[in-house]
Design a protein around this motif. Structure first.
Motif, mmCIF file in Angstrom:
data_model
loop_
_atom_site.group_PDB
_atom_site.id
_atom_site.type_symbol
_atom_site.label_atom_id
_atom_site.label_comp_id
_atom_site.label_asym_id
_atom_site.label_seq_id
_atom_site.Cartn_x
_atom_site.Cartn_y
_atom_site.Cartn_z
ATOM 1 N N GLU A 158 0.833 -1.246 0.145
ATOM 2 C CA GLU A 158 0.080 -0.065 0.034
ATOM 3 C C GLU A 158 1.087 1.235 0.028
ATOM 4 N N PHE A 159 0.664 2.172 -0.752
ATOM 5 C CA PHE A 159 1.117 3.728 -0.823
ATOM 6 C C PHE A 159 0.758 4.268 0.444
ATOM 7 N N LEU A 160 1.673 5.027 0.944
ATOM 8 C CA LEU A 160 1.646 5.828 2.306
ATOM 9 C C LEU A 160 2.091 7.247 1.846
ATOM 10 N N ASP A 161 1.202 8.374 2.092
ATOM 11 C CA ASP A 161 1.821 9.654 2.309
ATOM 12 C C ASP A 161 2.128 10.030 3.571
ATOM 13 N N GLN A 201 1.112 11.715 6.461
ATOM 14 C CA GLN A 201 0.198 10.969 7.406
ATOM 15 C C GLN A 201 0.139 9.539 7.700
ATOM 16 N N GLY A 202 0.181 8.977 6.348
ATOM 17 C CA GLY A 202 -0.013 7.361 6.407
ATOM 18 C C GLY A 202 1.067 6.978 6.923
ATOM 19 N N VAL A 203 2.387 7.164 6.728
ATOM 20 C CA VAL A 203 3.636 6.685 7.353
ATOM 21 C C VAL A 203 3.544 6.748 8.882
ATOM 22 N N SER A 204 3.388 8.023 9.247
ATOM 23 C CA SER A 204 3.062 8.197 10.631
ATOM 24 C C SER A 204 1.978 7.331 11.357
ATOM 25 N N TYR A 205 0.899 7.171 10.749
ATOM 26 C CA TYR A 205 0.059 6.382 11.404
ATOM 27 C C TYR A 205 0.432 5.029 11.384
ATOM 28 N N TYR A 206 1.000 4.310 10.193
ATOM 29 C CA TYR A 206 1.217 3.055 10.010
ATOM 30 C C TYR A 206 2.493 2.595 10.877
ATOM 31 N N LEU A 207 3.411 3.655 11.068
ATOM 32 C CA LEU A 207 4.525 3.205 12.023
ATOM 33 C C LEU A 207 4.204 3.146 13.567
ATOM 34 N N LYS A 208 3.307 3.914 13.959
ATOM 35 C CA LYS A 208 2.531 3.773 15.383
ATOM 36 C C LYS A 208 1.925 2.708 15.508
ATOM 37 N N LYS A 209 1.256 2.132 14.270
ATOM 38 C CA LYS A 209 0.353 0.977 14.286
ATOM 39 C C LYS A 209 1.402 -0.608 14.414
ATOM 40 N N LEU A 210 2.467 -0.322 13.536
ATOM 41 C CA LEU A 210 3.447 -1.282 13.427
ATOM 42 C C LEU A 210 4.105 -1.621 14.950
ATOM 43 N N GLU A 256 4.748 -7.120 9.525
ATOM 44 C CA GLU A 256 4.443 -5.950 8.657
ATOM 45 C C GLU A 256 5.744 -5.124 8.344
ATOM 46 N N ALA A 257 5.940 -4.588 7.529
ATOM 47 C CA ALA A 257 7.061 -3.562 7.221
ATOM 48 C C ALA A 257 6.699 -2.167 6.557
ATOM 49 N N ILE A 258 7.392 -1.286 6.728
ATOM 50 C CA ILE A 258 7.216 0.182 6.022
ATOM 51 C C ILE A 258 8.603 0.416 5.504
ATOM 52 N N ILE A 259 8.794 0.684 4.216
ATOM 53 C CA ILE A 259 9.981 1.234 3.719
ATOM 54 C C ILE A 259 9.454 2.586 3.286
ATOM 55 N N THR A 260 10.151 3.496 3.611
ATOM 56 C CA THR A 260 9.816 4.989 3.418
ATOM 57 C C THR A 260 11.054 6.082 3.326
ATOM 58 N N SER A 261 10.598 7.252 3.051
ATOM 59 C CA SER A 261 11.627 8.448 3.113
ATOM 60 C C SER A 261 11.829 8.812 4.160
ATOM 61 N N MET A 262 10.986 8.705 5.341
ATOM 62 C CA MET A 262 10.820 9.333 6.694
ATOM 63 C C MET A 262 11.773 8.726 7.683
ATOM 64 N N ASN A 263 12.545 9.467 8.080
ATOM 65 C CA ASN A 263 13.585 9.137 9.118
ATOM 66 C C ASN A 263 12.712 9.359 10.732
ATOM 67 N N PHE A 270 11.659 16.314 13.369
ATOM 68 C CA PHE A 270 11.461 17.304 12.367
ATOM 69 C C PHE A 270 10.977 16.692 11.179
ATOM 70 N N SER A 271 11.436 15.560 10.523
ATOM 71 C CA SER A 271 10.852 14.947 9.572
ATOM 72 C C SER A 271 9.406 14.480 9.728
ATOM 73 N N GLN A 272 9.027 13.824 10.835
ATOM 74 C CA GLN A 272 7.699 13.525 11.179
ATOM 75 C C GLN A 272 6.700 14.755 11.116
ATOM 76 N N GLN A 273 7.343 15.685 11.372
ATOM 77 C CA GLN A 273 6.342 16.866 11.590
ATOM 78 C C GLN A 273 6.363 18.021 10.515
ATOM 79 N N ASN A 274 7.486 18.064 9.794
ATOM 80 C CA ASN A 274 7.541 19.401 8.867
ATOM 81 C C ASN A 274 7.787 18.649 7.269
ATOM 82 N N ASN A 275 8.170 17.479 7.061
ATOM 83 C CA ASN A 275 8.526 17.035 5.476
ATOM 84 C C ASN A 275 7.402 16.386 4.991
ATOM 85 N N VAL A 276 7.488 16.558 3.708
ATOM 86 C CA VAL A 276 6.505 15.644 2.823
ATOM 87 C C VAL A 276 7.177 14.411 2.527
ATOM 88 N N GLU A 277 6.604 13.365 2.931
ATOM 89 C CA GLU A 277 7.388 11.980 3.015
ATOM 90 C C GLU A 277 6.349 11.078 2.125
#
Length: 137
Positions: free
Chosen positions: A3-6, A8-17, A94-101, A105-112
């Motif tokens: 599944e593609f994540l934007d 907010q999706g990366v942050s949501y799925y990371l916490k869920k993971l 499950e796994a997430i491969i992402t641009s987000m560190n 700062f990345s989690q709050q300000n970057n487009v990931e």
């Protein structure tokens, strides 16, 4: 199927993971600076004595606040890999491969963006990720 994540999706799925980890949890990110929500989730998983490994690679020392927090959780293994640039968050399901560190700062300000993979839905891709995570570890 992945599944593609934007952002907010990366942050949501990371916490869920993190919250869904029952056996192992590997967080691979060049930078480590955790927000309070992720710290609470990690503290909860730490209580269940699961295998938690955090691998980072851009600075040899973590900031004092995170370092003190990590010292309070001796079950979390911290590893340094000098040339690390990959960002992958992984548990037994499950796994997430992402641009987000894992960097506030990345989690709050970057487009990931990222890709979420469920072992149940795409075992072949999950196993490929698992093999690379083991190699990095």
């Amino acid at each position: 199927m992945a599944e593609f994540l934007d952002t907010q999706g990366v942050s949501y799925y990371l916490k869920k993971l993190i919250d869904n980890s029952n056996d192992k949890l590997y967080l691979i990110s060049p930078y480590l600076q955790l927000n309070n929500q992720l710290k609470l989730s990690l503290e909860d998983r730490h209580k269940f004595s699961i295998d938690i490994i955090m691998i980072y690679g851009k600075v040899s020392e973590i900031n004092p606040i995170d370092s003190e927090w990590l010292d309070s959780l001796p079950g979390i293994k911290l590893m340094f890999l000098k040339d690390l640039h990959a960002k992958c968050y992984f548990n037994e399901k499950e796994a997430i491969i992402t641009s987000m560190n894992l960097y506030m700062f990345s989690q709050q300000n970057n487009v990931e963006m990222g890709i979420y993979v469920s072992r149940e839905k795409d075992e072949r891709l999950y196993e490929q990720i698992a093999k690379e995570v083991d190699r990095i570890k």
